[in-house]
Design a protein around this motif. Structure first.
Motif, short mmCIF file in Angstrom:
data_model
loop_
_atom_site.label_atom_id
_atom_site.label_comp_id
_atom_site.label_asym_id
_atom_site.label_seq_id
_atom_site.Cartn_x
_atom_site.Cartn_y
_atom_site.Cartn_z
N MET A 35 0.79 -1.21 0.03
CA MET A 35 0.01 0.04 -0.10
C MET A 35 0.73 1.43 -0.04
O MET A 35 2.00 1.23 0.60
N HIS A 36 0.32 2.28 -0.55
CA HIS A 36 0.88 3.59 -0.68
C HIS A 36 0.05 4.69 -0.13
O HIS A 36 -1.08 4.66 -0.60
N GLY A 37 0.36 5.51 0.72
CA GLY A 37 -0.52 6.61 1.18
C GLY A 37 0.16 7.83 1.23
O GLY A 37 1.27 8.01 1.11
N TRP A 38 -0.68 8.96 1.22
CA TRP A 38 -0.45 10.18 1.45
C TRP A 38 -0.52 11.00 3.06
O TRP A 38 -1.51 10.47 3.53
N ILE A 39 0.28 11.78 3.30
CA ILE A 39 -0.34 12.38 4.61
C ILE A 39 -0.21 13.92 4.30
O ILE A 39 0.58 14.49 3.69
N VAL A 40 -1.21 14.59 4.64
CA VAL A 40 -1.46 15.97 4.22
C VAL A 40 -1.32 16.77 5.47
O VAL A 40 -1.97 16.56 6.68
N TYR A 41 -0.54 17.97 5.38
CA TYR A 41 -0.61 18.92 6.49
C TYR A 41 -0.43 20.24 5.97
O TYR A 41 -0.43 20.36 4.75
N ASN A 42 -0.58 21.38 6.85
CA ASN A 42 -0.71 22.60 6.35
C ASN A 42 0.65 23.43 6.28
O ASN A 42 1.35 23.60 7.29
N GLY A 43 1.16 23.70 4.87
CA GLY A 43 2.18 24.07 4.82
C GLY A 43 2.27 25.40 5.13
O GLY A 43 3.68 26.12 5.11
N HIS A 44 1.41 26.14 5.41
CA HIS A 44 1.73 27.48 5.76
C HIS A 44 1.71 27.97 7.39
O HIS A 44 1.96 29.08 7.78
N LEU A 45 1.47 26.90 8.01
CA LEU A 45 1.58 26.98 9.48
C LEU A 45 3.01 26.95 9.90
O LEU A 45 3.68 25.83 9.51
N PRO A 60 6.86 24.09 13.68
CA PRO A 60 7.36 22.76 13.30
C PRO A 60 6.52 21.63 13.67
O PRO A 60 6.72 20.28 12.96
N LYS A 61 5.72 21.31 14.67
CA LYS A 61 4.94 20.50 15.13
C LYS A 61 4.10 19.94 13.95
O LYS A 61 3.62 18.61 14.13
N PHE A 62 3.42 20.54 13.01
CA PHE A 62 2.56 20.07 11.91
C PHE A 62 3.16 19.01 11.13
O PHE A 62 2.76 17.96 10.80
N LEU A 63 4.49 19.36 10.71
CA LEU A 63 5.33 18.77 9.72
C LEU A 63 6.00 17.35 10.72
O LEU A 63 6.01 16.27 10.03
N ASP A 64 6.16 17.69 11.89
CA ASP A 64 6.57 16.47 13.02
C ASP A 64 5.60 15.35 12.98
O ASP A 64 5.77 14.32 13.07
N TYR A 65 4.31 15.99 13.01
CA TYR A 65 3.07 15.00 13.04
C TYR A 65 3.12 13.94 11.90
O TYR A 65 2.88 12.78 12.20
N ALA A 66 3.37 14.75 10.55
CA ALA A 66 3.24 13.92 9.37
C ALA A 66 4.48 12.80 9.48
O ALA A 66 4.64 11.82 9.21
N LYS A 67 5.64 13.55 9.92
CA LYS A 67 6.86 12.60 9.96
C LYS A 67 6.83 11.61 10.85
O LYS A 67 7.56 10.15 10.63
#
Length: 302
Positions: free
Chosen positions: A1-11, A14-21
């Motif tokens: 399987m392959h998936g996407w993770i979406v986060y808001n790039g304008h916030l 760093p916690k939002f990208l950290d969540y995705a990682k």
């Protein structure tokens, strides 16, 4: 399987990208590849021929999307294209607008603070007609809480102690959706966060502040591991089901009898703090849940 993770790039935090990682790494450990996209790289396009996503190389659709953002129309677009989205656009919307959230919790007769939705005003004006709201708000007693419908991390939440403070706050925010709410004074500066995945509470922590009515870690609160009762876990799961989330953070307050009261359901609950507090990686539980759900969908197709 392959998936996407979406986060808001304008916030900028760093916690939002950290969540995705965190989610990406948990998926990798399960043998699933995940591509992280800021929402501004996934543009919803529509025509008489249907819907698509543009803005980046998205010709290959993912098997699923973990949506760590509040871009509701993007989530809805992905769903309309037949892509499973966790959490669903409907539940993201219900968590994003606190008025919708409390309506759904009340419809399911779950314990929440007494709440009054503010009227839709649209514009910034000095000609406010809030006499009825003021009278109903005073029935909640002072101090009381004013919340903007859109807000995160304990921000856009105000504790007011008098009619004058209430009107001053309303004059400042009235052109945005808002609500008045009973203040659970026995839980001043204290709440419990329970992370729900599917039908289970997978991690929980006590949050407390010594100098703020809000217990959010972002506003300076501290945290420690917490062992919830069976009743608290059942209440958190019921709250998640009422909103329709696959995973969420449920925040509980406690009244003068130490009975739990639902403060909020957060569909995009950050998972770094609770990981550092408890040692439990909620991202792993989320990926396990998605694998299970995708397996069920595969069985339906066959």
């Amino acid at each position: 399987m392959h998936g996407w993770i979406v986060y808001n790039g304008h916030l900028k935090s760093p916690k939002f990208l950290d969540y995705a990682k965190l989610i990406q790494e948990a998926a990798h450990q399960k043998g699933i590849s995940m591509t992280i996209y800021p929402n501004h790289e996934l543009l919803s396009t529509m025509s008489g021929e249907g819907m698509s996503i543009a803005g980046t190389d998205t010709t290959e659709h993912p098997d699923f999307v973990l949506f760590g953002d509040k871009d509701i129309l993007l989530a809805r677009q992905l769903e309309s294209m037949g892509i499973p989205v966790y959490n669903s656009a409907d539940s993201i919307e219900a968590c994003d607008h606190k008025g919708i959230m409390y309506q759904r919790l009340a419809q399911n007769q779950l314990p929440i603070p007494k709440t009054i939705l503010g009227p839709k005003i649209f514009i910034k004006t000095d000609d406010l007609h809030l006499t009825h709201l003021q009278k109903e708000g005073e029935k909640l007693g002072y101090p009381l809480i004013i919340k903007e419908a859109y807000g995160s991390f304990g921000e856009q939440v105000y504790l007011v102690h008098t009619k004058e403070e209430m009107m001053k706050t309303l004059k400042s925010i009235h052109n945005r959706p808002f609500l008045l709410q009973q203040f659970i004074s026995a839980s001043y500066g204290r709440d419990v966060r329970l992370n729900v995945v599917g039908d289970q509470v997978v991690a929980s922590m006590l949050r407390y502040s010594e100098d703020d009515f809000r217990a959010n870690v972002t506003t300076g609160g501290k945290m420690e591991p917490y062992s919830p009762s069976v009743e608290e876990e059942e209440l958190a799961v019921r709250a998640s089901k009422a909103i329709g989330t696959a995973f969420c953070g449920v925040d509980l307050l406690y009244d003068e009898d130490e009975q739990p009261v639902i403060c909020e359901v957060n569909g995009n609950a950050q998972i770094r703090n609770i990981y550092e507090c408890t040692g439990i990686n909620v991202a792993e539980k989320m990926i396990e849940y998605v694998i299970e759900q995708q397996g069920k969908e595969g069985e339906k197709d066959t």
